[in-house]
Design an enzyme around this catalytic site. Structure first.
Site, PDB file in Angstrom:
ATOM      1  N   LEU A 149      28.407 155.795 -26.308  1.00  0.00           N
ATOM      2  CA  LEU A 149      27.783 156.391 -25.121  1.00  0.00           C
ATOM      3  C   LEU A 149      26.453 157.060 -25.464  1.00  0.00           C
ATOM      4  CD1 LEU A 149      30.828 158.035 -23.257  1.00  0.00           C
ATOM      5  CD2 LEU A 149      30.017 155.663 -23.192  1.00  0.00           C
TER       6      LEU A 149
ATOM      7  N   GLY B 182      22.171 157.371 -20.901  1.00  0.00           N
ATOM      8  CA  GLY B 182      22.314 156.492 -19.728  1.00  0.00           C
ATOM      9  C   GLY B 182      23.737 156.548 -19.186  1.00  0.00           C
ATOM     10  N   HIS B 183      24.708 156.488 -20.106  1.00  0.00           N
ATOM     11  CA  HIS B 183      26.117 156.602 -19.675  1.00  0.00           C
ATOM     12  C   HIS B 183      26.367 157.995 -19.091  1.00  0.00           C
ATOM     13  CE1 HIS B 183      26.601 153.465 -22.971  1.00  0.00           C
ATOM     14  NE2 HIS B 183      27.149 152.873 -21.932  1.00  0.00           N
TER      15      HIS B 183
ATOM     16  N   ASP C 247      21.561 146.605 -16.721  1.00  0.00           N
ATOM     17  CA  ASP C 247      22.227 145.303 -16.676  1.00  0.00           C
ATOM     18  C   ASP C 247      22.221 144.843 -15.219  1.00  0.00           C
ATOM     19  OD1 ASP C 247      23.225 145.017 -19.505  1.00  0.00           O
ATOM     20  OD2 ASP C 247      24.041 146.971 -18.996  1.00  0.00           O
TER      21      ASP C 247
ATOM     22  N   GLU D 272      21.522 150.063 -13.774  1.00  0.00           N
ATOM     23  CA  GLU D 272      20.644 148.964 -13.355  1.00  0.00           C
ATOM     24  C   GLU D 272      20.040 148.234 -14.548  1.00  0.00           C
ATOM     25  OE1 GLU D 272      17.649 150.365 -10.684  1.00  0.00           O
ATOM     26  OE2 GLU D 272      19.022 150.388  -8.982  1.00  0.00           O
TER      27      GLU D 272
ATOM     28  N   GLN E 284      33.642 138.888 -23.468  1.00  0.00           N
ATOM     29  CA  GLN E 284      32.268 138.755 -22.975  1.00  0.00           C
ATOM     30  C   GLN E 284      31.265 138.508 -24.104  1.00  0.00           C
ATOM     31  OE1 GLN E 284      32.419 142.914 -21.261  1.00  0.00           O
ATOM     32  NE2 GLN E 284      30.270 142.906 -21.826  1.00  0.00           N
TER      33      GLN E 284
ATOM     34  N   LEU F 112      17.386 152.851 -22.676  1.00  0.00           N
ATOM     35  CA  LEU F 112      18.460 153.227 -23.597  1.00  0.00           C
ATOM     36  C   LEU F 112      19.507 152.120 -23.611  1.00  0.00           C
ATOM     37  CD1 LEU F 112      19.080 157.035 -22.974  1.00  0.00           C
ATOM     38  CD2 LEU F 112      17.470 155.908 -24.508  1.00  0.00           C
TER      39      LEU F 112
HETATM   40  O1  PAF Z   1      28.032 147.099 -19.344  1.00  0.00           O
HETATM   41  C1  PAF Z   1      29.000 147.198 -20.126  1.00  0.00           C
HETATM   42  O2  PAF Z   1      29.101 148.111 -20.946  1.00  0.00           O
HETATM   43  C2  PAF Z   1      30.102 146.145 -20.050  1.00  0.00           C
HETATM   44  O3  PAF Z   1      29.578 144.875 -19.757  1.00  0.00           O
HETATM   45  C3  PAF Z   1      31.237 146.522 -19.078  1.00  0.00           C
HETATM   46  C4  PAF Z   1      30.728 146.600 -17.648  1.00  0.00           C
HETATM   47  C5  PAF Z   1      31.841 147.840 -19.486  1.00  0.00           C
HETATM   48  C6  PAF Z   1      32.334 145.448 -19.131  1.00  0.00           C
HETATM   49  O4  PAF Z   1      32.862 145.325 -20.404  1.00  0.00           O
END
Ligand code: PAF
Length: 282
Positions: A30, A33-34, A153, A151, A61, A187
């Site tokens: 984290l 941004g988080h 992503d 945003e 993913q 970030l």
């Molecule tokens: O953006 C991320 O950190 C990941 O793609 C998410 C949304 C937590 C899914 O694993």
């Protein structure tokens, strides 16, 4: 004191609350941004509500040869940051806990449709099926009323919104602006892979996006040319630079649009995007 849970049973067994549940899905590591997402979630649900941060590095993913193994895992500091930003619960499941299905069920995933094969999806086949499937599971298990995403992503946010609509998920999807370092670099948990020299090179990305934004009055082609020229350096390997409509359909001739790019700096792939306004030049 923040609660840390690992199993679905523990999440489902959280005591009922008077307010709404806000969820911030993350892969950990984290940063500010988080923290902004967690603070936004806290503000939205207030003291009667519950803020759950999920920390899970989702294997489905990541493609072959990507950074799943080396992705930073920093649970202790994540807990401290989540707590100080206002979270009540961190759910940090194992892979077996999230994907505890087998047989026919194990092969069921969320199909992101055509947008899932473009931009990020063109370079990372299967990435968005992995993202959407895990996000659906995390939101359903936590019974999220509202969920927060960055945003940065932008394509992920667009697809998650579309999934919530397509599947009638009873959750509001909120996107918050990208948080940037002083020099404008977005970030990202992946910034920590950069050497000092690469970090300096990476700061050309926000500068290039500014050049693109300024060129937008001359149209999408001019934006792409300006960004390409500004990123011209042997240390920067451009994956894509594209201008799209705000919903990521083809760019309109003028009006609101989005500039999106992906650039490799050494072994590190960085993405960024910005809102632009096309047209208007005489
Ligand atoms: O953006 C991320 O950190 C990941 O793609 C998410 C949304 C937590 C899914 O694993």
């Amino acid at each position: 004191m923040i609660s840390v849970v690992t199993t679905k049973v523990e999440v489902l067994g959280l005591l009922p609350i008077a307010g709404r549940t806000a969820v911030v899905p993350t892969m950990g590591a984290l940063h500010r941004g988080h923290a902004a997402l967690i603070e936004g979630a806290r503000d939205a649900v207030g003291s009667q509500g519950r803020v759950i941060v999920t920390v899970f590095v989702n294997p489905t993913q990541f493609g072959e040869g990507e950074d799943f193994e080396r992705y930073p895992r920093t649970l202790e500091s994540d807990l401290r940051m989540a707590e100080s930003a206002g979270a009540d619960v961190v759910w940090a499941p194992t892979t077996d806990e999230v994907y505890d299905t087998d047989g026919v069920a194990a092969a069921i995933t969320v199909d992101p449709g055509p947008l899932g094969t473009q931009l990020e999806g063109a370079s990372r086949p299967g990435h968005f099926a992995g993202v959407l499937t895990v996000v659906a599971k995390l939101l359903l298990v936590t019974r999220a009323d509202v969920a927060y995403f960055g945003e940065k992503d932008y394509q992920q946010l667009t697809l998650i919104r579309a999934m919530a609509t397509a599947l009638d998920l009873p959750v509001e999807i909120v996107g918050l602006p990208t948080v940037r370092d002083d020099d404008g670099l977005a970030l990202s948990s992946r910034n920590r892979y950069l050497s000092a020299e690469q970090r300096v090179l990476a700061s050309r990305i926000p500068t290039a996006m500014e050049s693109g934004t300024r060129a937008a009055t001359h149209g999408a082609e001019a934006v792409i040319d300006a960004v390409t020229a500004a990123l011209d350096d042997p240390g920067l390997d451009i994956d894509y630079i594209e201008v799209r409509d705000t919903d990521l359909s083809p760019a309109p001739p003028f009006g609101a649009a989005r500039l999106l790019l992906a650039v490799r700096v050494g072994d590190t792939r960085l993405i960024d995007n910005v809102a632009i306004t096309l047209g208007g030049a005489s």
